[in-house]
Design a protein around this motif. Structure first.
Motif, mmCIF file in Angstrom:
data_model
loop_
_atom_site.group_PDB
_atom_site.id
_atom_site.type_symbol
_atom_site.label_atom_id
_atom_site.label_comp_id
_atom_site.label_asym_id
_atom_site.label_seq_id
_atom_site.Cartn_x
_atom_site.Cartn_y
_atom_site.Cartn_z
ATOM 1 N N ILE B 31 28.481 -3.262 5.672
ATOM 2 C CA ILE B 31 28.730 -4.514 6.385
ATOM 3 C C ILE B 31 27.390 -5.055 6.859
ATOM 4 O O ILE B 31 26.556 -4.318 7.371
ATOM 5 N N ASN B 32 27.139 -6.322 6.639
ATOM 6 C CA ASN B 32 25.871 -6.875 7.096
ATOM 7 C C ASN B 32 26.116 -8.046 8.038
ATOM 8 O O ASN B 32 27.256 -8.389 8.357
ATOM 9 N N ALA B 33 25.006 -8.617 8.486
ATOM 10 C CA ALA B 33 25.116 -9.661 9.493
ATOM 11 C C ALA B 33 25.949 -10.840 9.007
ATOM 12 O O ALA B 33 26.678 -11.466 9.781
ATOM 13 N N GLU B 34 25.887 -11.127 7.677
ATOM 14 C CA GLU B 34 26.697 -12.224 7.150
ATOM 15 C C GLU B 34 28.192 -11.975 7.346
ATOM 16 O O GLU B 34 28.960 -12.878 7.627
ATOM 17 N N ASP B 35 28.575 -10.691 7.158
ATOM 18 C CA ASP B 35 29.983 -10.349 7.346
ATOM 19 C C ASP B 35 30.430 -10.652 8.774
ATOM 20 O O ASP B 35 31.532 -11.134 9.009
ATOM 21 N N CYS B 36 29.556 -10.338 9.700
ATOM 22 C CA CYS B 36 29.887 -10.597 11.109
ATOM 23 C C CYS B 36 29.951 -12.099 11.354
ATOM 24 O O CYS B 36 30.799 -12.586 12.099
ATOM 25 N N LEU B 37 29.047 -12.773 10.677
ATOM 26 C CA LEU B 37 28.962 -14.218 10.860
ATOM 27 C C LEU B 37 30.288 -14.910 10.520
ATOM 28 O O LEU B 37 30.642 -15.935 11.094
ATOM 29 N N ALA B 38 31.024 -14.283 9.586
ATOM 30 C CA ALA B 38 32.298 -14.871 9.170
ATOM 31 C C ALA B 38 33.250 -15.046 10.341
ATOM 32 O O ALA B 38 34.153 -15.884 10.294
ATOM 33 N N GLN B 39 33.042 -14.231 11.380
ATOM 34 C CA GLN B 39 33.943 -14.332 12.535
ATOM 35 C C GLN B 39 33.266 -14.998 13.733
ATOM 36 O O GLN B 39 33.766 -14.946 14.839
ATOM 37 N N ALA B 40 32.088 -15.592 13.479
ATOM 38 C CA ALA B 40 31.296 -16.117 14.585
ATOM 39 C C ALA B 40 31.985 -17.237 15.351
ATOM 40 O O ALA B 40 31.594 -17.572 16.466
ATOM 41 N N SER B 41 33.040 -17.775 14.777
ATOM 42 C CA SER B 41 33.731 -18.854 15.485
ATOM 43 C C SER B 41 34.402 -18.358 16.765
ATOM 44 O O SER B 41 34.765 -19.132 17.637
ATOM 45 N N GLU B 42 34.563 -17.019 16.872
ATOM 46 C CA GLU B 42 35.181 -16.485 18.095
ATOM 47 C C GLU B 42 34.173 -16.355 19.228
ATOM 48 O O GLU B 42 34.532 -16.029 20.358
ATOM 49 N N ALA B 305 17.239 -4.958 18.156
ATOM 50 C CA ALA B 305 18.017 -3.979 18.918
ATOM 51 C C ALA B 305 19.139 -4.602 19.747
ATOM 52 O O ALA B 305 19.867 -3.875 20.426
ATOM 53 N N ALA B 306 19.313 -5.912 19.698
ATOM 54 C CA ALA B 306 20.387 -6.539 20.477
ATOM 55 C C ALA B 306 21.737 -6.130 19.888
ATOM 56 O O ALA B 306 21.896 -6.045 18.677
ATOM 57 N N ALA B 307 22.691 -5.828 20.780
ATOM 58 C CA ALA B 307 24.009 -5.389 20.332
ATOM 59 C C ALA B 307 24.999 -6.535 20.405
ATOM 60 O O ALA B 307 24.949 -7.359 21.324
ATOM 61 N N GLY B 308 25.890 -6.616 19.423
ATOM 62 C CA GLY B 308 26.888 -7.679 19.403
ATOM 63 C C GLY B 308 28.287 -7.132 19.292
ATOM 64 O O GLY B 308 28.492 -5.951 18.988
ATOM 65 N N HIS B 309 29.251 -8.014 19.535
ATOM 66 C CA HIS B 309 30.652 -7.602 19.440
ATOM 67 C C HIS B 309 31.518 -8.799 19.064
ATOM 68 O O HIS B 309 31.403 -9.872 19.673
ATOM 69 N N ILE B 310 32.332 -8.620 18.022
ATOM 70 C CA ILE B 310 33.355 -9.624 17.734
ATOM 71 C C ILE B 310 34.654 -8.897 17.440
ATOM 72 O O ILE B 310 34.739 -8.160 16.446
ATOM 73 N N SER B 311 35.614 -9.064 18.305
ATOM 74 C CA SER B 311 36.973 -8.567 18.069
ATOM 75 C C SER B 311 37.030 -7.130 17.533
ATOM 76 O O SER B 311 37.562 -6.871 16.462
#
Lengths: 601, 431
Positions: B31-42, B305-311
């Motif tokens: 999984i890469n940053a683009e995959d996460c981006l797919a849910q960035a609308s949240e 090193a910043a941590a993110g979270h989507i759903s």
């Protein structure tokens, strides 16, 4: 042809193996080139520790006064834990060389071995060894031998196994001074088994001395003690390399192979006779080996995931070792605290140490060893007795008349200035003073009776530190004796922890349990409630410690980047808690049990 | 505010990264940053990590380095390229931004203004946004404060830690106690009215008296928000090593717990509401950004090193600055973890119980109904009986339970180890 059967007995490091080697060389049995150091000790461990665990026998020839002498040199285990094995090896001999280091003098083990030889009616040749060393004092040592053992000082022969000085004279003395074996008493065959070892290719190799009759290859033999029969497939003598032969006659020593699968089928001390024409009576002196010291072995792994395979490794190592050493016993054991392991019985302390090292070295098993305990004999109210070595097996107190413990006779030889400290040490270990003897200028011998349980911990280490290494001791089990022995239970918030219960002397119970409770207190994490740690005899509490309740357990920061780590940490703690042993609602880590059960203070 | 834990150097090899950047996604590790981006609308929050410090404080285990100006220039350019790559996918207005570190205010003033300008340009801010920056007292000069205000920042979090010179020394903080008041004044003068002061208690050799004085001085400065943390000994920090070596001694657990009690009592008496275990605010001054974490909402991470979270999916950007600097646009990511529904419920409880208001009862009912998570109801009932939890309109820790929150939360986390969902989720599936 003349035959001389003899052993060499000595204190550790007094040069027994070097002397044996030198004797073989002098008879041309081995050339210098062939000679590995100390040929008779075949295991690494023996070589390193300078002791001989397994006996074997070597046959050589020496010409004395123009006549041929067959010399059968029977090796003996060097430590008193193997008293029974030593005594069997000595029974196979008519004489023994008592070797004493001319720089060290008579030591406790020299005495124990000399007494054993005298009990077995052996003729002794006192040999004062290492006379090449600058600090050698052969005359003083000869006087000690006369003083303590009663062999005239002028009978001593001085030699140096290292330089070879006195060796030929010693060989001549063996021929001239040691007696010829007695002729056969009966026409049937009787041979004494004095040792055996397990060979992966041939099965058990049995060492024997024939007292009556003879044994031939192909003979159908009967072990009189076990009742097992076998057919001899190979018969031979070590010269010192194994040399097969067709027949071995009266008074001679040799080995046999007979498709014997396990050492349990062969008991040292048993008598071999012919199945076709058995002797009426076996040779005397056969006994079952008696285990006096016990401890548990568990696989050393804190990870439950791989525990099973670690246990398998340990089991294989134990079973393999048992093939080589039938005098230790084992039974599978499950400790709620430490998992699956084995409770093992040993002849004595050194035996225990050797077994542990061999399991680790030869079996590749990493081991947690619990502190050793002794065998207790329980006299019941119905006048029967039972032997137990696990406090959990103690019957109901109302059924117990007495708890008896093994008592040992301990002989300590030490410098004069340590007498006071050593006597105090023995007093604190419930010792009974039996005597004190002059050894030579500056050295004395102390004679005590002590409970075995009091010397299995650290007595020997204490002795060594008090005497700065100069003191030596040996012991012998003499009897079971009743004393104020009680079962002490450890309670955690009122619930008993069976794995930690023990049998100990009433007067020492408080001091010992205090140490245990303190260790527990340090190892148990604070809970949300206060935890009472108590020691009790029956219903009476004799000591108490408290683990205070947790005051605060809350993570200060938990922001975006902390969440995963935080969750994993809490999960890990929870998993760790699950691995702990729950006594009631108290969680006790395995380390807590280890700190108490493992060997150490 | 420190957000990012120290992580070991990434071990992913260049080929893996290349494939990742192509968007190939087979198996969860790719999984890469683009995959996460797919849910960035949240997403409605941003966390931006600035990895520069004067030096590393002895208790800090967050990723940071002491950088030079040349590196800062490169860094800001690199960061801005990341903003540009992310911004188009974030369709909601941004409610909260938090710039943490490191010491973000350490960045050279022109670069700082450039960075703030880029944020405001690329992202659409909500009308009542909250935009916080973390700062050390000595960095908050009048000039810097003005630049912060002009850049759009409306909240400053100042690392006061203690007003006792010995305590500051133990923590390896080199500002003077007096500089806190000065820096606050500069911030207020610049027009930023929302200020947080960080305090640390339980410092080796700190007495109750010293600590009371720390609180008094803090309250006297009348910040809108106070964060008061018990000192923690994080592995891999010099402080931890010193403690392990025996060079310094942790303070007594009883004393530390009394300091915590004292903090709650005194701050409450001065009109600060404890809304989270370590956080206190005047009315309506709770930190919205941090509330987002505790309410288990989604946010986007920028910077190394910043941590993110989507759903339920958590990840972090590549931590090593040199590696971060070599890229452009979206950085490579690691430590990707996609939680099962049951695992998410555990985290939601872990986070929500940190709030003094706890979790609304209807939300609790939802969480307790997830597949495989029903066992928690019994655990909750046990803790209610023991007086650790309170369950009326919301599920919350009692003041007794608050002291041992970790034990209670630990009991509510997953029973089994299978919290992480190992099946690959379709990166294009919108929730």
């Amino acid at each position: 042809m003349h035959i001389r059967n003899f052993s060499i007995i000595a204190h550790i490091d007094h040069g027994k193996s070097t002397l044996a080697d030198r004797l073989l060389q002098a008879t041309k049995a081995v050339t210098e080139r062939e000679s590995r150091d100390q040929l008779l000790d075949s295991m690494d461990l023996e070589r390193e520790r300078g002791i001989t665990i397994k006996a074997s026998a070597v046959t050589v020839h020496h010409t004395y006064n123009g006549e041929d002498y067959e010399l059968n040199f029977i090796d003996t285990p060097g430590h008193v834990d193997f008293t029974y094995e030593v005594s069997r090896a000595l029974t196979a001999c008519e004489g023994a060389l008592l070797v004493v280091d001319s720089t060290q003098g008579v030591e406790a083990q020299t005495l124990a071995n000399a007494y054993l030889a005298i009990e077995n009616n052996l003729d002794l040749i006192p040999v004062v060894n290492k006379i090449d060393l600058p600090s050698a004092d052969p005359d003083k040592v000869a006087m000690e031998i006369e003083q303590l053992i009663g062999l005239p000082a002028e009978d001593c022969i001085n030699c140096s196994a290292k330089t070879g000085e006195g060796i030929i004279e010693l060989l001549d003395l063996i021929c001239s001074r040691l007696p010829e074996p007695e002729p056969a008493k009966i026409k049937q065959t009787r041979a004494l088994i004095f040792d055996s070892h397990y060979d992966e290719y041939r099965g058990v190799v049995v060492y024997f001395r024939i007292f009556d009759g003879s044994l031939k290859k192909g003979d159908r033999i009967l072990m009189m003690g076990t009742g097992r029969t076998f057919t001899i497939t190979e018969l031979g003598r070590y010269t010192p390399t194994p040399t097969p032969t067709q027949e071995i006659g009266t008074s001679q020593v040799g080995y046999m192979v007979a498709a014997i699968k396990t050492l349990e089928d062969v008991r040292v001390g048993d008598t071999i006779t012919l199945d076709t024409d058995p002797a009426g009576e076996p040779l005397s002196g056969y006994e079952e080996p008696k285990q006096m010291v016990f401890c548990d072995f568990y696989p050393a792994s804190s990870d439950t995931g791989s525990k099973k395979t670690e246990f398998e490794t340990l089991r294989e190592a134990v079973e393999k070792l048992r093939l080589n050493d039938s005098s230790f016993t084992f039974e599978a054991q499950h400790s709620e605290a430490l998992g699956f392991g084995f409770r093992c019985g040993f002849l004595g302390l050194l035996h225990m140490e050797i077994v542990q090292e061999r399991l680790e070295r030869e079996g590749g098993a990493e081991i947690i060893q619990t502190a050793p305990t002794v065998n207790y004999r329980i006299e019941l109210t119905d006048d029967t007795t039972i032997d137990i070595h696990n406090p959990a097996d103690l019957p109901d107190p109302t059924l117990i008349k007495h708890i008896c413990e093994p008592i040992v006779r301990v002989e300590i030889i030490c410098p004069d200035e340590n007498i006071g400290d050593l006597m105090r040490l023995c007093e604190t270990r419930r010792g009974i003073f039996k005597g004190q003897k002059f050894v030579s200028a500056g050295r004395q011998m102390l004679d005590y009776e002590l409970p075995l349980a009091e010397i299995i911990y650290d007595f020997y280490d204490k002795l060594k530190s008090i005497t700065r290494g100069y003191g030596t001791m040996d012991y012998e089990i003499i009897e079971f004796r009743a004393d104020k022995l009680v079962k002490v239970g450890i309670l955690v918030n009122g619930d008993p922890v069976e794995a930690l219960s023990m049998i100990c002397h009433r007067d020492k119970a408080v001091a010992r349990t205090r140490i245990i409770l303190l260790k527990l207190r340090k190892q148990i994490d604070r809970h949300q409630f206060e935890i009472a740690l108590q020691a009790a005899i029956g219903g009476k509490i004799i000591a108490r410690e408290t683990v205070k309740s947790v005051r605060k357990n809350v993570t200060a920061k938990c922001y975006g980047g902390d969440i995963t780590r935080k969750r994993k940490l809490l999960e890990k703690q929870k998993k760790g808690k699950r691995r702990m042993k729950a006594i009631g609602n108290v969680h006790i880590p395995q380390e807590a049990f280890l700190s108490i059960l493992e060997q150490g203070d | 505010m420190p957000f990012v834990e120290k992580t070991p150097d990434t071990t992913s090899n260049p080929l893996t990264q290349f494939i990742n950047n192509l968007g190939a996604s087979q198996g969860r590790n790719t999984i890469n940053a683009e995959d996460c981006l797919a849910q960035a609308s949240e997403v409605s929050g941003l966390y931006i990590h600035i990895p520069f410090c004067f030096h590393k404080c002895h208790y800090c285990d967050f990723y940071s380095i002491v950088g030079d100006e040349n590196q800062q220039t490169k860094f800001v350019e690199r960061l801005v390229s990341e903003f540009a790559a992310v911004a188009p996918y974030i369709t909601q207005p941004i409610e909260t931004i938090f710039i943490g570190g490191g010491t973000p205010t350490l960045i050279e003033q022109n670069l700082l203004s450039k960075m703030l300008g880029a944020i405001a340009t690329h992202f659409t801010l909500a009308q009542d946004y909250e935009w916080t920056i973390e700062a050390n007292p000595e960095t908050l000069t009048p000039d810097v404060s003005t630049r912060l205000a002009e850049g759009g920042i409306n909240r400053v979090s100042i690392g006061a830690q203690s007003f006792d010179i010995d305590c500051l020394k133990t923590l390896e903080r080199w500002h003077t106690p007096g500089s806190v008041a000065k820096s606050m004044q500069h911030v207020r003068n610049a027009g930023i009215e929302n200020v947080n002061l960080d305090l640390i208690f339980g410092i080796p050799n700190q007495t109750m008296e010293v600590f009371r004085n720390d609180i008094k001085q803090t309250v006297d400065l009348s910040p809108e928000h106070i964060s008061a943390y018990a000192l923690t000994y994080e592995p891999n920090t010099p402080l931890y090593v010193r403690e392990q070596r025996g060079d310094l001694q942790k303070i007594d657990e009883d004393l530390e717990s009394r300091m915590f009690q004292e903090t709650m009592t005194i701050l409450e008496a001065h009109g600060y509401e404890q809304y989270e275990i370590s956080n206190y605010a005047k009315p309506n001054r709770s930190c919205k950004h941090n509330l987002m974490y505790w309410n288990n909402k989604s946010w986007w991470p920028c910077g190394p090193a910043a941590a993110g979270h989507i759903s339920g999916r958590r990840w972090r950007n590549v931590p090593k600055l040199s590696q971060y600097l070599t890229g452009f646009g979206l950085p490579s990511i690691e430590d990707v973890e996609t939680l099962s529904e049951n695992g998410q419920a555990g985290e939601a409880l872990m986070l929500g119980l940190r709030l003094r208001d706890g979790i609304q009862s209807d939300r609790v009912d939802q969480l307790l109904q997830v597949k495989g998570g029903q066992w928690r109801r019994k655990v909750i009932e046990e803790h209610i009986q023991q007086g650790n939890l309170d369950f009326a309109s919301s599920l919350r820790l009692t003041s007794k339970g608050l002291m041992v929150a970790d034990s209670i939360i630990g009991d509510l986390l997953m029973d089994e180890t299978s919290m992480v969902d190992t099946t690959m989720q379709d990166p294009n599936a919108k929730k």
